[in-house]
Motif scaffolding. Structure first.
Motif, PDB file in Angstrom:
ATOM      1  N   GLY A   1      -4.138  11.720   2.266  1.00 49.83           N
ATOM      2  CA  GLY A   1      -3.639  10.411   2.684  1.00 49.83           C
ATOM      3  C   GLY A   1      -4.072   9.295   1.741  1.00 49.83           C
ATOM      4  O   GLY A   1      -4.046   8.118   2.121  1.00 49.83           O
TER       5      GLY A   1
ATOM      6  N   THR B   1      -6.936  11.666  -5.434  1.00 52.47           N
ATOM      7  CA  THR B   1      -5.732  12.068  -4.711  1.00 52.47           C
ATOM      8  C   THR B   1      -5.919  13.465  -4.130  1.00 52.47           C
ATOM      9  O   THR B   1      -5.571  13.732  -2.981  1.00 52.47           O
ATOM     10  CB  THR B   1      -4.517  12.063  -5.655  1.00 52.47           C
TER      11      THR B   1
ATOM     12  N   ARG C   1       1.325  16.856   2.810  1.00 52.26           N
ATOM     13  CA  ARG C   1       0.471  15.672   2.686  1.00 52.26           C
ATOM     14  C   ARG C   1       1.047  14.596   1.760  1.00 52.26           C
ATOM     15  O   ARG C   1       0.613  13.462   1.780  1.00 52.26           O
ATOM     16  CB  ARG C   1      -0.907  16.087   2.176  1.00 52.26           C
ATOM     17  N   TYR C   2       2.046  14.991   0.929  1.00 49.92           N
ATOM     18  CA  TYR C   2       2.599  13.999  -0.001  1.00 49.92           C
ATOM     19  C   TYR C   2       3.959  13.456   0.441  1.00 49.92           C
ATOM     20  O   TYR C   2       4.597  12.705  -0.289  1.00 49.92           O
ATOM     21  CB  TYR C   2       2.701  14.582  -1.420  1.00 49.92           C
TER      22      TYR C   2
ATOM     23  N   ALA D   1       5.485   9.642  -0.078  1.00 51.01           N
ATOM     24  CA  ALA D   1       4.782   8.981  -1.183  1.00 51.01           C
ATOM     25  C   ALA D   1       5.690   7.962  -1.873  1.00 51.01           C
ATOM     26  O   ALA D   1       6.883   8.191  -2.028  1.00 51.01           O
ATOM     27  CB  ALA D   1       4.300  10.026  -2.182  1.00 51.01           C
TER      28      ALA D   1
ATOM     29  N   ASP E   1       0.870  -1.181   0.000  1.00 45.61           N
ATOM     30  CA  ASP E   1       0.000   0.000   0.000  1.00 45.61           C
ATOM     31  C   ASP E   1       0.894   1.213   0.000  1.00 45.61           C
ATOM     32  O   ASP E   1       1.766   1.319   0.862  1.00 45.61           O
ATOM     33  CB  ASP E   1      -0.853   0.056   1.277  1.00 45.61           C
TER      34      ASP E   1
ATOM     35  N   LEU F   1       1.340   5.616  -0.499  1.00 43.79           N
ATOM     36  CA  LEU F   1       0.774   6.959  -0.613  1.00 43.79           C
ATOM     37  C   LEU F   1       1.014   7.478  -2.035  1.00 43.79           C
ATOM     38  O   LEU F   1       2.087   7.278  -2.597  1.00 43.79           O
ATOM     39  CB  LEU F   1       1.474   7.864   0.412  1.00 43.79           C
TER      40      LEU F   1
ATOM     41  N   LYS G   1      -4.279   6.377  -0.613  1.00 43.07           N
ATOM     42  CA  LYS G   1      -3.331   5.288  -0.878  1.00 43.07           C
ATOM     43  C   LYS G   1      -3.892   4.326  -1.913  1.00 43.07           C
ATOM     44  O   LYS G   1      -5.111   4.205  -2.065  1.00 43.07           O
ATOM     45  CB  LYS G   1      -3.063   4.506   0.406  1.00 43.07           C
TER      46      LYS G   1
END
Ligand code: SF4
Lengths: 212, 468
Positions: free
Chosen positions: A147, A142, A73-74, A77, A8, A10, A149
């Motif tokens: 968050g 996105t 927030r990224y 990733a 999983d 991001l 995923k």
């Protein structure tokens, strides 16, 4: 190369067409004698306010607040979502080195430039071509679900959204096997290690002076 | 079935072959230099792998090393780091031989290999450098590889390859006075073009090739890559065997005899089938001068700069116009009217002892023209330099106004401090006349060492046959 396992990750969006390898890793970083450590300079010109040169302390450089990958927030990733013809331009293998070092394991795009596409597999990155409609939907998700995923399952050849929607993808069976097993070109050749050793022994007997 | 030399070399190195023809090819000799190896060594380490056979490795530093003021070391930090990284990698990993910066036997990797007997007939030879084709002069399957492949060879002693087609280039007859292997190479490229050899392994044959020394054959095979081919080959004969006798890594005693027996089989069999054959007559080849920005843009010294107006093909015409503009030339101007600013005698194409002798024979008792700002003579290796000095060639160069330098790639690719300034024109014995190759804006004309010497004296291109 690490084995590619189901994970999983991001998702970070880069909503542009034709992102070229010079944008991914600018040419001044090609003078390096290393193949690792390019992550802090991935997308250097977009990412920082100043001009980057090799050897700078990147942690001290002013970040460009408008560059999407800089948003809090990224951070962390591992899946890059982008548009068409990603990785065009020079064939430098530094581009996948930089993306891998940054932390990306999967790139989702409408299309890729050919050499870059191949170079990704050689370096343990999975480049996936998805239909435009799926890509559009993923950009929306996105943006509106912090968050956000995705689950990438190479063995089953599918990307699964949190809402359960399944996006199947195509991948060359040989490439798939290599990624799943963590084989790079060298790993593949080393599957024939016994044959190489046999060949070498025969050659040593026939033409001993070559091994003096 | 009769086989070509290329067939024999290919067959004797196939470790494994897939149904589609992709083969694993065993590598006997791995030449390593500082520019293309660091990432390969790092990749190996990151993957936790060990080199397969370090005794296949011969390493030297050449591309970045300065050719003067060795006492001051390497000033450019990037260059110095590459050279130091090579030192560290070889120290850690090991090698059959390593000739570091300032070592007596250091030099251009393609000069160092053969002169030490590290390049032997029947070998596969690879290096992260396109001019590895040079080693084909010894009937070796030799070609350049990329950095990922350098790592692949380090780790597996093999390369993944597909067989090329074969082309025989036959040059029959005797070369005229003042005509050298370089002129043959340029004349061939002028004939078949820089893409003429694409997809082929070239074999050079015919009486004119057999008449060439090993140095001359290396010059010829060196330029095979400029004809688009991956590799060039010359069959083994007495010249080959005589050259290799008593070299440091050549076999000795009983092993020598056994080796020579094998080496004598390394030629194309009578009746062997080539995909393509090109014939040239040695008598037709005159001293050559390139006028453009690609090695195929070449004419005899007696000719003039071509006129694009007479070229029917619009694509070619445009290419010619661009080249003439970049080179600052006038269509139809005689080649011998072109004035030069600098002269470079060196590079893996033409920096061996015979090249220096040929240039010195022209320069002896003469002086470079005052209008020539700089004339460099850069021996290909420390051994070449020492030999030349033993023969007194250095004195001839210096008396003629040349600078006598330390070995290295030097002004061939301008990675060290030796380079052209924008607009400067150079008579160069190197192999590439691309835009900016010898420095941004620099203009390169490729010639033989004898022709470079003749140009140095005249201050413009001159027919060396008038001087000899
Ligand atoms: S002399 Fe020039 S062509 Fe030859 S190896 Fe050095 S840089 Fe390359």
């Amino acid at each position: 190369m690490d084995k590619f396992v189901k994970f999983d990750g991001l998702v970070a969006p880069l909503d542009r067409n034709n992102v070229d390898t010079d944008a991914i890793i600018p040419k001044q970083f090609l003078k390096s004698i290393k193949r690792s450590g390019f992550g802090p300079n991935a997308f250097d010109e977009w990412r920082y306010m100043d001009h980057g040169e090799p050897g700078m302390d990147n942690s001290q450089r002013p970040l460009n607040p408008n560059f999407v990958l800089n948003q809090q927030r990224y951070q962390g990733a591992s899946i890059l979502l982008t548009r068409s013809n990603f990785g065009c331009g020079s064939s430098r293998e530094h581009a996948p080195w930089a993306l891998g070092d940054y932390g990306f394991k999967v790139i989702l795009a409408e299309s890729f430039a050919d050499i870059f596409f191949n170079n990704c597999f050689k370096n343990g990155i999975l480049p996936l071509v998805l239909p435009k409609a799926e890509i559009d939907a993923l950009f929306g998700l996105t943006e509106y679900s912090p968050g956000f995923k995705l689950t990438v399952d190479l063995a089953q050849q599918q990307v699964v959204r949190p809402d359960g929607h399944v996006i199947p993808f195509q991948v060359d069976p040989f490439r798939k096997e290599c990624l799943l097993n963590g084989w790079d070109d060298i790993g593949l050749t080393l599957r024939h290690a016994d044959k190489i050793r046999e060949f070498e022994d025969r050659r040593k007997q026939q033409l001993p002076w070559l091994f003096a | 079935m009769p086989q070509t030399l290329y067939d024999k070399l290919w067959d004797s190195h196939v470790v494994h072959q897939e149904a589609d023809g992709t083969a694993l090819i065993y590598i006997d000799r791995h030449l390593v230099h500082e520019v293309t190896s660091p990432q390969a060594f790092e990749g190996l380490k990151l993957a936790g792998r060990k080199p397969w056979r370090v005794s296949s490795i011969v390493a030297t530093a050449d591309h970045n090393t300065p050719t003067d003021h060795w006492d001051e070391g390497i000033k450019d930090p990037v260059s110095r780091q590459q050279v130091e990284t090579l030192d560290a990698n070889i120290r850690e990993v090991g090698a059959l031989a390593y000739f570091p910066f300032k070592d007596l036997r250091q030099g251009i990797v393609h000069v160092v290999g053969p002169e030490n007997g590290a390049t032997l007939p029947g070998m596969t030879v690879v290096c992260g450098d396109s001019h590895t084709s040079t080693h084909g002069a010894f009937a070796c399957m030799a070609h350049g590889i990329g950095t990922s492949e350098v790592e692949h060879v380090l780790a597996t002693q093999c390369l993944i390859q597909k067989k090329s087609k074969s082309m025989l280039i036959r040059v029959e007859g005797r070369l005229g006075k003042g005509v050298t292997a370089k002129d043959v190479a340029l004349a061939i490229i002028g004939r078949i073009g820089t893409a003429g050899g694409t997809g082929y392994a070239l074999e050079f044959g015919g009486s004119a090739i057999r008449g060439l020394s090993m140095e001359g054959r290396m010059t010829l095979c060196n330029m095979a890559i400029e004809a688009g081919a991956r590799l060039g080959l010359v069959a083994v004969d007495e010249n080959t065997i005589n050259y290799l006798r008593d070299r440091p890594f050549s076999p000795r005693g009983a092993a020598w005899d056994q080796a020579v027996d094998y080496w004598r089989t390394l030629h194309s069999d009578a009746g062997a089938c080539f995909d393509c054959t090109v014939d040239l007559r040695a008598e037709d080849i005159l001293p050559q001068v390139t006028w453009g920005t690609s090695p195929e843009m070449v004419v005899p010294v007696t000719a003039a700069v071509p006129n694009p107006a007479r070229e029917a093909d619009p694509v070619k015409r445009e290419g010619m116009e661009r080249a003439i503009q970049y080179m600052g030339l006038t269509p139809d101007a005689p080649i011998q009217s072109i004035k030069i600013d600098k002269v470079f005698i060196g590079s893996c194409t033409n920096s061996r002892i015979e090249d220096l002798r040929q240039a010195a024979a022209v320069l002896k008792g003469r002086k470079k023209a005052d209008s020539v700002k700089l004339a460099l003579a850069v021996p290909g290796s420390g051994l070449v330099k020492r030999q030349a000095e033993a023969e007194g060639l250095d004195k001839i160069f210096v008396a003629a106004g040349f600078e006598w330098r330390e070995p290295g790639c030097s002004m061939c690719l301008a990675m060290n401090a030796d380079r052209l300034e924008p607009g400067e024109r150079c008579a160069s014995t190197s192999n590439r006349n691309f835009e900016g190759r010898q420095g941004p804006g620099g203009r390169t004309h490729l010639v033989s060492p004898a022709m470079a010497a003749a140009a140095a004296i005249a201050g413009h291109f001159a027919d060396v046959r008038d001087i000899l």
